[in-house]
Design an enzyme around this catalytic site. Structure first.
Site, mmCIF file in Angstrom:
data_model
loop_
_atom_site.group_PDB
_atom_site.id
_atom_site.type_symbol
_atom_site.label_atom_id
_atom_site.label_comp_id
_atom_site.label_asym_id
_atom_site.label_seq_id
_atom_site.Cartn_x
_atom_site.Cartn_y
_atom_site.Cartn_z
ATOM 1 C CE LYS A 193 -3.987 1.819 2.640
ATOM 2 N NZ LYS A 193 -4.862 1.573 3.796
ATOM 3 C CB SER B 225 -8.181 3.507 2.699
ATOM 4 O OG SER B 225 -7.325 2.920 3.660
ATOM 5 C CB SER C 183 -8.209 0.602 5.584
ATOM 6 O OG SER C 183 -8.946 1.777 5.490
HETATM 7 N N1 GLN Z 1 -13.167 3.569 5.939
HETATM 8 C C1 GLN Z 1 -12.404 4.046 7.035
HETATM 9 C C2 GLN Z 1 -12.339 5.542 7.006
HETATM 10 O O1 GLN Z 1 -12.648 6.094 6.004
HETATM 11 C C3 GLN Z 1 -11.110 3.337 6.959
HETATM 12 C C4 GLN Z 1 -9.915 4.026 7.481
HETATM 13 C C5 GLN Z 1 -8.747 3.100 7.548
HETATM 14 O O2 GLN Z 1 -8.859 1.993 8.077
HETATM 15 N N2 GLN Z 1 -7.613 3.547 7.067
HETATM 16 O O3 GLN Z 1 -12.005 6.153 7.961
#
Ligand code: GLN
Length: 473
Positions: free
Chosen positions: A78, A153, A177
């Site tokens: 990532k 994400s 995420s």
């Molecule tokens: N969907 C979550 C957010 O938007 C995920 C964030 C994450 O785990 N990096 O905050």
């Protein structure tokens, strides 16, 4: 070539000489070049590094040396985890020209274990998002259905593994995420216990919630990658790297199903699939009981105060002066230092990031700190205690990973509140700090993820139970 192989299969075949690591890398590079334009999972490629690592592995095999755990295994990372000498953008325009000057601890470990790193993968900007659509590099598509999102994400890490571009990827999980994209792409994704894996070299989103973890095609691979990256790290004082080993006897364990997770808003298809899996478990003799976690329903609200608060502080460092995006330096607007900041941050951050910085700054401001931030911290403790209590009574907790199926591109992009609901079932584990894994459980149709939550530092047992479930379903 490797699409259906496990890490162990690849290593066996490398040792038997069925193919070389270089051949494997060349095969994948050709595949990425041909197929990724339609998926958009890679943002930077590190083919030279990959070939260099593959050559070393082939030399080790030729010399008959013992291979480390990930020798010859192709992966991708990532793009919020630093690799020395390679760009790291966090999916943001503000970091477009930034080149990392050191390796994250997890990268150093992957290199030591002989893994082959093919490149950096797309993500929602600064890991804020649940669909991959908030990236400055454009959206990633779900390889299972190109009209749908891969989740976020860690959009690129899930899509790249699902497309067969690499054997595993590393993502980060602050509120789901890793698990939510794994569930949308039919993969296995682990969020380790807070403090199990070093965060050194991970671009911080919310430091008290962030953890790095693997996305893989099966549970065995996830365990191998996790073992390679976990462990105490003096460079991250929150990382104690505990590793409690234990046996899992299917006839002796007790699984809790929190009734709060099967309420309104959950997609009927998701509910049906999860319930069918639970029935299968019962048939196999697992003791499944209903439990109640009443404070869990406040986890998302609590997360939505704590995450922006921490993010607003963490992102304050991006002023585009020491490093960042060269284009944002030009023009005749630089009348004052404040102007430089204002221009770079306005142009450099996307709308979702700016929204969270504003929310977080508000929650931390003098007049509102007690009402929001402090109160959310207190709720956090209640949620943590609730998990501790539950784990006195049950060994694992199972829930759906996400309330919905993978949705269509564009469906939620302009509706942040609906987008945030994707995190309903994943944020509790981050708020509490416990470990959780998502494994695929749909037999047909779109992927559905089953989340198994384990107690603090019980990853070893979590993999054992996940492996049993993988076989039962
Ligand atoms: N969907 C979550 C957010 O938007 C995920 C964030 C994450 O785990 N990096 O905050």
């Amino acid at each position: 070539m490797i699409t259906n192989l496990t890490i162990k299969d690849i290593q066996d075949q490398l040792k038997q000489g069925k193919f070389t690591a270089i051949q494997l890398v060349d095969f994948l590079i050709a595949k990425i070049e041909k197929e990724d334009p339609a998926i958009n999972s890679f943002v930077y490629k590190s083919y030279d590094l990959a070939r260099e690592q593959a050559k070393k592995v082939d030399e080790m095999i030729a010399a008959g040396k013992e291979l480390p755990a990930l020798a010859g295994i192709p992966c991708a990372i990532k793009d919020n985890i630093l690799i020395d000498g390679i760009n790291c953008s966090a999916g943001s325009n503000i970091l477009k020209d930034y080149i990392a000057s050191y390796d994250a601890t997890v990268i150093q470990k992957l290199k030591e274990q002989g893994a082959i790193i093919l490149g950096k993968l797309n993500l929602d900007e600064f890991a804020m998002g649940s669909s991959g659509e908030y990236s400055a590099f454009g959206p990633t598509k779900n390889p299972k259905d190109l009209e749908r999102v891969p989740g976020g994400s860690s959009s690129g890490p899930a899509a790249a593994v699902a497309a067969g571009f690499c054997q595993f990827s590393l993502g980060s999980d602050t509120g789901g995420s890793i698990r939510q994209p794994a569930s949308f792409c039919g993969l296995v994704g682990l969020k380790p216990t807070y403090g199990a894996v070093s965060r050194y070299g991970l671009i911080s989103l919310a430091s008290s919630l962030d953890q790095i973890g693997p996305i893989t095609k099966n549970v065995d691979d996830a365990r191998i990658v996790y073992q390679a990256i976990m462990g105490k790290d003096p460079k991250d004082s929150t990382c104690i790297g505990e590793d409690n080993k234990g046996e899992v006897d299917i006839k002796k364990i007790k699984i809790g199903i929190p009734k709060e997770y099967f309420v309104s808003g959950i997609d009927p298809e998701v509910e049906k699939t999860i319930k069918a899996t639970i029935d299968k478990l019962k048939e196999s003799g697992v003791d499944v009981v209903e439990i109640s976690l009443p404070y869990n329903k406040y986890a998302l609200a609590c997360y939505q105060i704590l995450l922006p608060a921490e993010a607003s502080a963490n992102l304050a460092r991006y002023d585009n002066i020491r490093y960042g995006n060269k284009e944002l330096h030009s023009g005749d607007f630089r009348e004052s230092l404040e102007e430089i900041y204002r221009y770079a941050r306005q142009q450099g951050f996307g709308p979702e990031v700016r929204r969270r910085i504003m929310l977080g700054t508000y929650a931390l401001s003098a007049g509102y700190y007690d009402a929001y931030y402090l109160r959310a911290q207190k709720v956090r403790t209640l949620i943590q205690n609730e998990f501790r209590q539950a784990f006195k009574y049950v060994d694992f907790i199972i829930t759906p990973t996400c309330p919905t199926l993978p949705f269509k591109l564009g469906e939620r992009k302009d509706d942040p509140v609906t987008m945030y609901l994707s995190d309903l079932f994943t944020t509790p584990a981050n708020i509490a700090g416990v470990c959780a894994i998502s494994i695929p459980c749909a037999k047909e149709g779109l992927p559905v993820g089953l989340q198994i939550i384990g107690n603090f530092f019980q990853e070893d047992k979590l993999f054992k139970i996940a492996k049993i479930f993988e076989e039962i379903k």
